[in-house]
Design a protein around this motif. Structure first.
Motif, PDB file in Angstrom:
ATOM      1  N   ILE A 194     -38.082  23.326  -4.096  1.00  0.00           N
ATOM      2  CA  ILE A 194     -37.553  22.896  -5.305  1.00  0.00           C
ATOM      3  C   ILE A 194     -37.158  23.605  -6.130  1.00  0.00           C
ATOM      4  CG2 ILE A 194     -38.498  20.477  -4.978  1.00  0.00           C
ATOM      5  CD1 ILE A 194     -40.529  21.181  -7.885  1.00  0.00           C
ATOM      6  N   THR A 195     -36.558  24.061  -6.912  1.00  0.00           N
ATOM      7  CA  THR A 195     -35.891  24.711  -8.391  1.00  0.00           C
ATOM      8  C   THR A 195     -36.329  24.113  -9.507  1.00  0.00           C
ATOM      9  OG1 THR A 195     -34.333  25.655  -6.853  1.00  0.00           O
ATOM     10  CG2 THR A 195     -34.400  26.565  -9.450  1.00  0.00           C
ATOM     11  N   THR A 196     -37.763  24.463 -10.419  1.00  0.00           N
ATOM     12  CA  THR A 196     -37.826  24.200 -11.684  1.00  0.00           C
ATOM     13  C   THR A 196     -37.203  23.750 -12.473  1.00  0.00           C
ATOM     14  OG1 THR A 196     -39.727  26.115 -11.548  1.00  0.00           O
ATOM     15  CG2 THR A 196     -40.956  23.910 -10.272  1.00  0.00           C
TER      16      THR A 196
ATOM     17  N   HIS B  46     -40.990  42.837  -3.403  1.00  0.00           N
ATOM     18  CA  HIS B  46     -40.044  43.019  -3.884  1.00  0.00           C
ATOM     19  C   HIS B  46     -38.838  42.724  -3.201  1.00  0.00           C
ATOM     20  CE1 HIS B  46     -40.989  47.119  -3.597  1.00  0.00           C
ATOM     21  NE2 HIS B  46     -42.204  46.755  -2.210  1.00  0.00           N
ATOM     22  N   GLY B  47     -37.296  42.337  -4.086  1.00  0.00           N
ATOM     23  CA  GLY B  47     -36.648  42.131  -3.288  1.00  0.00           C
ATOM     24  C   GLY B  47     -36.484  40.823  -4.222  1.00  0.00           C
ATOM     25  N   GLY B  48     -36.476  40.581  -5.236  1.00  0.00           N
ATOM     26  CA  GLY B  48     -36.396  39.286  -6.429  1.00  0.00           C
ATOM     27  C   GLY B  48     -36.443  37.965  -5.297  1.00  0.00           C
ATOM     28  N   ALA B  49     -36.475  36.839  -6.611  1.00  0.00           N
ATOM     29  CA  ALA B  49     -36.241  35.418  -5.964  1.00  0.00           C
ATOM     30  C   ALA B  49     -35.399  35.610  -4.496  1.00  0.00           C
ATOM     31  CB  ALA B  49     -36.197  34.374  -6.564  1.00  0.00           C
ATOM     32  N   THR B  50     -34.564  35.830  -4.845  1.00  0.00           N
ATOM     33  CA  THR B  50     -33.646  36.181  -3.261  1.00  0.00           C
ATOM     34  C   THR B  50     -33.827  36.480  -1.985  1.00  0.00           C
ATOM     35  OG1 THR B  50     -32.123  36.623  -4.970  1.00  0.00           O
ATOM     36  CG2 THR B  50     -31.036  36.935  -2.723  1.00  0.00           C
ATOM     37  N   ALA B  51     -34.911  37.229  -1.733  1.00  0.00           N
ATOM     38  CA  ALA B  51     -35.480  37.949  -0.302  1.00  0.00           C
ATOM     39  C   ALA B  51     -36.594  36.852  -0.522  1.00  0.00           C
ATOM     40  CB  ALA B  51     -36.589  39.227  -1.047  1.00  0.00           C
ATOM     41  N   GLN B  52     -37.190  36.414  -1.395  1.00  0.00           N
ATOM     42  CA  GLN B  52     -37.628  34.722  -1.176  1.00  0.00           C
ATOM     43  C   GLN B  52     -37.078  33.548  -0.019  1.00  0.00           C
ATOM     44  OE1 GLN B  52     -40.979  35.601  -0.455  1.00  0.00           O
ATOM     45  NE2 GLN B  52     -40.236  37.433  -1.920  1.00  0.00           N
ATOM     46  N   PHE B  53     -36.333  34.039  -0.430  1.00  0.00           N
ATOM     47  CA  PHE B  53     -34.979  32.606  -0.001  1.00  0.00           C
ATOM     48  C   PHE B  53     -35.255  32.203   1.844  1.00  0.00           C
ATOM     49  CE2 PHE B  53     -31.786  32.406  -4.521  1.00  0.00           C
ATOM     50  CZ  PHE B  53     -32.795  31.549  -4.316  1.00  0.00           C
ATOM     51  N   ALA B  54     -35.140  33.618   2.364  1.00  0.00           N
ATOM     52  CA  ALA B  54     -34.794  34.043   3.349  1.00  0.00           C
ATOM     53  C   ALA B  54     -36.618  33.686   4.104  1.00  0.00           C
ATOM     54  CB  ALA B  54     -34.707  35.188   4.043  1.00  0.00           C
TER      55      ALA B  54
ATOM     56  N   ALA C 279     -41.897  26.885  -4.555  1.00  0.00           N
ATOM     57  CA  ALA C 279     -41.175  26.038  -6.003  1.00  0.00           C
ATOM     58  C   ALA C 279     -40.431  27.411  -6.644  1.00  0.00           C
ATOM     59  CB  ALA C 279     -42.135  25.848  -7.080  1.00  0.00           C
ATOM     60  N   ASP C 280     -39.441  27.669  -6.263  1.00  0.00           N
ATOM     61  CA  ASP C 280     -38.851  29.259  -7.102  1.00  0.00           C
ATOM     62  C   ASP C 280     -39.035  28.245  -8.733  1.00  0.00           C
ATOM     63  OD1 ASP C 280     -37.105  29.937  -7.808  1.00  0.00           O
ATOM     64  OD2 ASP C 280     -35.006  30.202  -7.287  1.00  0.00           O
ATOM     65  N   MET C 281     -39.552  29.043  -9.368  1.00  0.00           N
ATOM     66  CA  MET C 281     -39.686  28.796 -10.963  1.00  0.00           C
ATOM     67  C   MET C 281     -39.626  30.348 -11.743  1.00  0.00           C
ATOM     68  SD  MET C 281     -43.741  27.610 -12.175  1.00  0.00           S
ATOM     69  CE  MET C 281     -44.208  26.328 -11.083  1.00  0.00           C
ATOM     70  N   SER C 282     -38.359  30.653 -11.011  1.00  0.00           N
ATOM     71  CA  SER C 282     -38.289  32.092 -11.907  1.00  0.00           C
ATOM     72  C   SER C 282     -37.997  32.293 -13.328  1.00  0.00           C
ATOM     73  CB  SER C 282     -36.577  32.343 -10.586  1.00  0.00           C
ATOM     74  OG  SER C 282     -36.730  32.870  -9.147  1.00  0.00           O
ATOM     75  N   SER C 283     -37.124  30.925 -13.745  1.00  0.00           N
ATOM     76  CA  SER C 283     -36.950  30.971 -15.091  1.00  0.00           C
ATOM     77  C   SER C 283     -37.631  30.143 -15.890  1.00  0.00           C
ATOM     78  CB  SER C 283     -35.105  30.395 -15.714  1.00  0.00           C
ATOM     79  OG  SER C 283     -34.903  29.456 -14.638  1.00  0.00           O
ATOM     80  N   ASN C 284     -38.870  29.738 -15.508  1.00  0.00           N
ATOM     81  CA  ASN C 284     -39.798  28.626 -16.019  1.00  0.00           C
ATOM     82  C   ASN C 284     -41.251  28.935 -16.153  1.00  0.00           C
ATOM     83  OD1 ASN C 284     -39.741  27.091 -14.119  1.00  0.00           O
ATOM     84  ND2 ASN C 284     -39.794  25.160 -15.778  1.00  0.00           N
TER      85      ASN C 284
ATOM     86  N   ALA D 181     -41.369  33.870  -8.149  1.00  0.00           N
ATOM     87  CA  ALA D 181     -40.615  33.761  -9.333  1.00  0.00           C
ATOM     88  C   ALA D 181     -40.200  35.244  -9.237  1.00  0.00           C
ATOM     89  CB  ALA D 181     -41.242  33.161 -11.134  1.00  0.00           C
ATOM     90  N   GLY D 182     -38.637  35.503  -9.783  1.00  0.00           N
ATOM     91  CA  GLY D 182     -37.962  36.841  -9.809  1.00  0.00           C
ATOM     92  C   GLY D 182     -38.806  36.962 -11.498  1.00  0.00           C
ATOM     93  N   ALA D 183     -38.673  38.563 -11.931  1.00  0.00           N
ATOM     94  CA  ALA D 183     -40.304  39.272 -12.915  1.00  0.00           C
ATOM     95  C   ALA D 183     -38.561  39.120 -14.702  1.00  0.00           C
ATOM     96  CB  ALA D 183     -40.574  40.390 -12.811  1.00  0.00           C
TER      97      ALA D 183
ATOM     98  N   ASN E  20     -27.280  26.034  -8.023  1.00  0.00           N
ATOM     99  CA  ASN E  20     -26.856  27.394  -7.609  1.00  0.00           C
ATOM    100  C   ASN E  20     -27.806  27.354  -6.804  1.00  0.00           C
ATOM    101  OD1 ASN E  20     -23.967  27.186  -7.393  1.00  0.00           O
ATOM    102  ND2 ASN E  20     -23.579  28.588  -8.201  1.00  0.00           N
ATOM    103  N   PHE E  21     -29.101  28.208  -6.805  1.00  0.00           N
ATOM    104  CA  PHE E  21     -29.582  29.065  -6.995  1.00  0.00           C
ATOM    105  C   PHE E  21     -30.912  28.051  -5.376  1.00  0.00           C
ATOM    106  CE2 PHE E  21     -29.739  31.903 -10.644  1.00  0.00           C
ATOM    107  CZ  PHE E  21     -29.011  32.588 -10.078  1.00  0.00           C
ATOM    108  N   ALA E  22     -30.825  27.022  -5.848  1.00  0.00           N
ATOM    109  CA  ALA E  22     -31.178  25.910  -5.085  1.00  0.00           C
ATOM    110  C   ALA E  22     -30.605  25.697  -3.567  1.00  0.00           C
ATOM    111  CB  ALA E  22     -31.356  24.371  -5.716  1.00  0.00           C
TER     112      ALA E  22
END
Ligand SMILES: Cc1ncc(COP(=O)(O)O)c(C=O)c1O
Length: 356
Positions: free
Chosen positions: A145-147, A73-81, A168-173, A189-191, A100-102
Motif C-alpha cells: 500500500i501507499t499510506t 540509496h535510490g529513493g523510494a523508487t529503488a524499493q519498488f523493484a 507500505a510506501d510511507m514516503s509522504s507521511n 520512505a524517500g527522505a 501514481n506511485f502505488a
C-alpha cells in the motif's frame, strides 16, 4: 534573509533551526576538524552519527528490536523493484492501486512475478482509497500500500489487515502521522519530505522477512546483505543521513510524532475548513480520505488556478502548483511547515477569492 513558505511536495522545506545547525557544523563537525562530508563512513566519528540517527528514528517511531532499520540509496523508487526481489518467494503479491506511485510500484513488481491489483481508484482519478475488504489473497507473498498519496492528497484512514505482511510506501507521511510499526512487515520512505534531504531512503523491515531474496537480486538491493553490513555495503549518503538525524532531533524537541501529528491535523483542518466554505476553491479528494500532508484543490478554471499560483508566489507562498498529471493546486504541509505558513496561505486564498 527572506525565507519563503515553501509548499513543495518534495524535496520540501526543512526546519530552519536544522539548516542553521548544519550551517554552523558544515566546515567542522564538533571537534573533529572536518566536515561530515569529508568523513570516512567507516570512521568512529561517522559511526556515531549514523547510530545516533537510527536511535532517534527508533525512538520517534517506537520501532521494536525485531525490526532492522536501513539507510539506502535510490529513493523510494529503488524499493519498488527491491520489494519483489526480497519478498516474492511464492511469486505473487497483492497491490492496492491508490495513486501514481502505488501504480508505479505495482508495475515494477510485475516484472518479477504475479501482481494482483486487488483494488483501484484509478478510473476515478484516485480521489479516494479503494475498498480492499474481502479482496485480499490468502497466498500472496505480501500486500503493498501507499499510506499517503502525495499527488492526489488522500490517505488511509484504516490499515488493511490480512494474512500477508503489509508493505507500505510511507514516503509522504512518515513521521507526520502516528503508526504502529508492529502492523507492518516493511515500511519504506524517500527522505525528502519529513525525514531530511533527498538521496536517501529509509527502510524498516521485520527481521524474519530477511534472507529470502531471489538469487538474481543485486546485492545493493538485498536487504539482508544491507542489514548485515549496517547499510554500509558501499558508501551510504553520509551527509543526508546526518541531516536526517538533525531533523529527527528537532522533531524530538517538538514532542515527537504524537505531538506534531496533532499540529499537522490542525494545519490541515485550517485549509479544509476554508475549502469547504469557499465559493471559489474546492478540495479534490473525497472528504473521508483527505490527506493531512498534501491538500489538493482547484478553482474549476485552469486560468484562475494559474493566476492563484502566481498570486500566492507574490506573497512568498511558493510551490502551490498541483502535480503535472492533475493540475490545480496542492499545498504540501509536512512537519517543517509552521501553522503560520498555512494561515498565510488561507489569508491569500481569501484575498484572491474576494478579488474574483
Ligand atoms: C508516495 C511516494 N512514493 C514514491 C515516491 C518516489 O520517491 P523517490 O523520488 O524518492 O524515488 C514519491 C515521491 O514524491 C512519493 O511521494
Amino acid at each position: 534573509m527572506a525565507r519563503v513558505y515553501n509548499f513543495s511536495p518534495g524535496p520540501s522545506a526543512l526546519p530552519l533551526p536544522v539548516l542553521e545547525k548544519v550551517q554552523k557544523e558544515l566546515v567542522e563537525y564538533g571537534t573533529t576538524g572536518m566536515s561530515v562530508m569529508e568523513m570516512s563512513h567507516r570512521s568512529a566519528m561517522y559511526l556515531d552519527i549514523i547510530h545516533d540517527t537510527e536511535a532517534r528514528l527508533r525512538a520517534l517511531m517506537h520501532i521494536p528490536e525485531n525490526y532492522a532499520v536501513l539507510f539506502l540509496h535510490g529513493g523510494a523508487t529503488a524499493q519498488f523493484a527491491s520489494i519483489p526481489l526480497n519478498l516474492m518467494v511464492k511469486g505473487a503479491a497483492d497491490y492496492i492501486d491508490s495513486g501514481n506511485f502505488a501504480h508505479g510500484a505495482a508495475g515494477e513488481a510485475a516484472k518479477f512475478g504475479k501482481v494482483n491489483i486487488v483494488a483501484s481508484s484509478r478510473d476515478d482519478q484516485y480521489t479516494y482509497i479503494p475498498d480492499w475488504k474481502g479482496k485480499l489473497n490468502a497466498d500472496a507473498d505480501y500486500l503493498h500500500i501507499t499510506t499517503n498519496n502525495t499527488i492526489y492528497g488522500t490517505h488511509y484512514i484504516e490499515l488493511p489487515e490480512g494474512p500477508a505482511p503489509l508493505v507500505a510506501d510511507m514516503s509522504s507521511n512518515i513521521l507526520g502521522e502516528v503508526y504502529d510499526v508492529n502492523k507492518f512487515g516493511v515500511i519504506y520512505a524517500g527522505a525528502q519530505k519529513n525525514i531530511g534531504p533527498a538521496g536517501l531512503c529509509v527502510l524498516i523491515v521485520r527481521k524474519d522477512l530477511l534472507g529470502n531474496a531471489r538469487p538474481e537480486t543485486p546485492k545493493i538491493y538485498n536487504w539482508a546483505t544491507q542489514a548485515d553490513n549496517e547499510s554500509m555495503l558501499n558508501t551510504p549518503n553520509t551527509f543526508a543521513i546526518y541531516v536526517a538525524g538533525q531533523c529527527m532531533a528537532w522533531l524530538q524537541e517538538q514532542g515527537g510524532v504524537e505531538a506534531i501529528a496533532e499540529v499537522n491535523k490542525q494545519k490541515a483542518a485550517l485549509l479544509y475548513d476554508f475549502l469547504d466554505n469557499s465559493k471559489l476553491f474546492k478540495g479534490t479528494a473525497q472528504k473521508e480520505y483527505r490527506s493531512v500532508m498534501n491538500v489538493t484543490f482547484v478553482t474549476g478554471d485552469k486560468d484562475k488556478d494559474a493566476a492563484f499560483v502566481k498570486f500566492a508566489a507574490s506573497k512568498g507562498l511558493l510551490n502551490v502548483k498541483g502535480h503535472r498529471v492533475v493540475g490545480g493546486m496542492r499545498a504540501s504541509i509536512y512537519n517543517a511547515m509552521p501553522i503560520e505558513g498555512v494561515k498565510a496561505l488561507v489569508a491569500a486564498m481569501k484575498e484572491f477569492e474576494a478579488q474574483d
